[in-house]
Design a protein around this motif. Structure first.
Motif, mmCIF file in Angstrom:
data_model
loop_
_atom_site.group_PDB
_atom_site.id
_atom_site.type_symbol
_atom_site.label_atom_id
_atom_site.label_comp_id
_atom_site.label_asym_id
_atom_site.label_seq_id
_atom_site.Cartn_x
_atom_site.Cartn_y
_atom_site.Cartn_z
ATOM 1 N N MET A 1 0.843 -1.171 0.000
ATOM 2 C CA MET A 1 0.000 0.000 0.000
ATOM 3 C C MET A 1 0.896 1.244 0.000
ATOM 4 S SD MET A 1 -3.132 0.917 2.645
ATOM 5 C CE MET A 1 -3.659 -0.756 2.760
ATOM 6 N N ASP A 2 0.666 2.152 -0.942
ATOM 7 C CA ASP A 2 1.496 3.353 -0.987
ATOM 8 C C ASP A 2 0.923 4.445 -0.074
ATOM 9 O OD1 ASP A 2 -0.578 4.704 -2.346
ATOM 10 O OD2 ASP A 2 0.325 4.416 -4.308
ATOM 11 N N ALA A 3 1.656 5.530 0.059
ATOM 12 C CA ALA A 3 1.279 6.611 0.984
ATOM 13 C C ALA A 3 -0.092 7.195 0.644
ATOM 14 C CB ALA A 3 2.347 7.695 0.968
ATOM 15 N N HIS A 4 -0.376 7.330 -0.638
ATOM 16 C CA HIS A 4 -1.676 7.875 -1.046
ATOM 17 C C HIS A 4 -2.812 6.953 -0.584
ATOM 18 C CE1 HIS A 4 -4.645 10.002 -3.424
ATOM 19 N NE2 HIS A 4 -5.017 8.842 -3.938
ATOM 20 N N GLN A 5 -2.645 5.660 -0.763
ATOM 21 C CA GLN A 5 -3.669 4.703 -0.349
ATOM 22 C C GLN A 5 -3.846 4.695 1.172
ATOM 23 O OE1 GLN A 5 -1.778 1.381 -2.331
ATOM 24 N NE2 GLN A 5 -3.542 1.151 -3.707
ATOM 25 N N ILE A 6 -2.744 4.798 1.875
ATOM 26 C CA ILE A 6 -2.802 4.864 3.344
ATOM 27 C C ILE A 6 -3.601 6.091 3.766
ATOM 28 C CG2 ILE A 6 -1.450 5.186 5.458
ATOM 29 C CD1 ILE A 6 0.842 3.672 3.925
ATOM 30 N N ASN A 7 -3.276 7.230 3.174
ATOM 31 C CA ASN A 7 -3.983 8.459 3.523
ATOM 32 C C ASN A 7 -5.466 8.366 3.188
ATOM 33 O OD1 ASN A 7 -1.804 9.793 4.632
ATOM 34 N ND2 ASN A 7 -1.244 10.795 2.724
ATOM 35 N N GLN A 8 -5.798 7.759 2.054
ATOM 36 C CA GLN A 8 -7.202 7.603 1.685
ATOM 37 C C GLN A 8 -7.937 6.714 2.697
ATOM 38 O OE1 GLN A 8 -8.888 9.324 -0.567
ATOM 39 N NE2 GLN A 8 -7.001 10.392 -1.038
ATOM 40 N N LEU A 9 -7.309 5.639 3.112
ATOM 41 C CA LEU A 9 -7.920 4.743 4.090
ATOM 42 C C LEU A 9 -8.081 5.448 5.440
ATOM 43 C CD1 LEU A 9 -9.039 2.004 4.895
ATOM 44 C CD2 LEU A 9 -6.682 1.207 5.224
ATOM 45 N N LEU A 10 -7.056 6.168 5.848
ATOM 46 C CA LEU A 10 -7.145 6.922 7.099
ATOM 47 C C LEU A 10 -8.255 7.966 7.019
ATOM 48 C CD1 LEU A 10 -3.350 7.381 7.857
ATOM 49 C CD2 LEU A 10 -4.976 6.105 9.272
ATOM 50 N N LEU A 11 -8.306 8.724 5.924
ATOM 51 C CA LEU A 11 -9.342 9.744 5.771
ATOM 52 C C LEU A 11 -10.739 9.128 5.768
ATOM 53 C CD1 LEU A 11 -7.966 12.365 3.227
ATOM 54 C CD2 LEU A 11 -8.734 12.778 5.563
ATOM 55 N N HIS A 12 -10.893 8.019 5.093
ATOM 56 C CA HIS A 12 -12.191 7.342 5.071
ATOM 57 C C HIS A 12 -12.610 6.954 6.495
ATOM 58 C CE1 HIS A 12 -15.508 4.819 3.874
ATOM 59 N NE2 HIS A 12 -14.986 3.851 4.611
ATOM 60 N N THR A 13 -11.684 6.414 7.250
ATOM 61 C CA THR A 13 -11.963 5.994 8.625
ATOM 62 C C THR A 13 -12.337 7.194 9.486
ATOM 63 O OG1 THR A 13 -10.416 4.150 8.366
ATOM 64 C CG2 THR A 13 -11.021 4.766 10.625
ATOM 65 N N ILE A 14 -11.606 8.281 9.341
ATOM 66 C CA ILE A 14 -11.887 9.486 10.120
ATOM 67 C C ILE A 14 -13.241 10.074 9.725
ATOM 68 C CG2 ILE A 14 -11.140 11.855 10.616
ATOM 69 C CD1 ILE A 14 -8.217 10.787 9.899
ATOM 70 N N ARG A 15 -13.489 10.174 8.434
ATOM 71 C CA ARG A 15 -14.735 10.799 7.957
ATOM 72 C C ARG A 15 -15.977 10.001 8.329
ATOM 73 N NH1 ARG A 15 -12.254 12.208 2.177
ATOM 74 N NH2 ARG A 15 -11.372 14.250 2.673
ATOM 75 N N THR A 16 -15.855 8.694 8.424
ATOM 76 C CA THR A 16 -17.026 7.894 8.757
ATOM 77 C C THR A 16 -17.316 7.892 10.257
ATOM 78 O OG1 THR A 16 -15.721 5.863 8.777
ATOM 79 C CG2 THR A 16 -16.871 6.416 6.727
ATOM 80 N N TRP A 17 -16.401 8.411 11.045
ATOM 81 C CA TRP A 17 -16.630 8.558 12.480
ATOM 82 C C TRP A 17 -17.505 9.793 12.670
ATOM 83 C CZ3 TRP A 17 -13.152 11.241 16.464
ATOM 84 C CH2 TRP A 17 -13.480 10.844 17.768
ATOM 85 N N ASP A 18 -18.597 9.646 13.346
ATOM 86 C CA ASP A 18 -19.562 10.735 13.514
ATOM 87 C C ASP A 18 -19.825 10.940 15.004
ATOM 88 O OD1 ASP A 18 -21.527 12.619 13.160
ATOM 89 O OD2 ASP A 18 -22.926 11.282 12.144
ATOM 90 N N PRO A 19 -18.867 11.513 15.733
ATOM 91 C CA PRO A 19 -18.978 11.574 17.187
ATOM 92 C C PRO A 19 -20.135 12.434 17.702
ATOM 93 C CG PRO A 19 -17.138 12.905 16.447
ATOM 94 C CD PRO A 19 -17.651 12.157 15.247
ATOM 95 N N PHE A 20 -20.624 13.366 16.890
ATOM 96 C CA PHE A 20 -21.701 14.245 17.347
ATOM 97 C C PHE A 20 -23.024 13.997 16.627
ATOM 98 C CE2 PHE A 20 -17.858 17.056 18.033
ATOM 99 C CZ PHE A 20 -17.791 16.829 19.396
ATOM 100 N N GLY A 21 -23.041 13.033 15.712
ATOM 101 C CA GLY A 21 -24.265 12.723 15.001
ATOM 102 C C GLY A 21 -24.670 13.766 13.964
#
Length: 87
Positions: free
Chosen positions: A1-21
């Motif tokens: 996995m290259d750096a771009h793919q890592i960043n995309q996976l990290l961003l996806h994980t962060i964006r799907t977290w909805d701590p305040f609804g």
């Protein structure tokens, strides 16, 4: 996995977290700030503190620290597993 793919996976994980609804699209700026923090930190509690501060600054609400620690561990796990797979 290259750096771009890592960043995309990290961003996806962060964006799907909805701590305040507020929904998927409510955290764009915070997602980028958290991504930078992931690259700056290797320790879950330190990263959790940064995550908590980023969201508190934007929304003037505090995410419970244990929730931030869970997210920090998940993000660091992604970062570490990707780093292990780099040649």
């Amino acid at each position: 996995m290259d750096a771009h793919q890592i960043n995309q996976l990290l961003l996806h994980t962060i964006r799907t977290w909805d701590p305040f609804g507020y929904g998927y699209d409510a955290y764009e700026t915070e997602a980028v700030d958290v991504l930078q923090a992931v690259h700056d930190c290797d320790e879950p509690k330190m990263l959790a503190e940064k995550i908590q501060a980023i969201y508190e600054f934007s929304f003037e609400k505090v995410i419970p620290f244990h929730e931030c620690v869970k997210m920090a561990k998940k993000l660091l796990e992604i970062k570490e597993s990707a780093a292990c797979s780099l040649p």
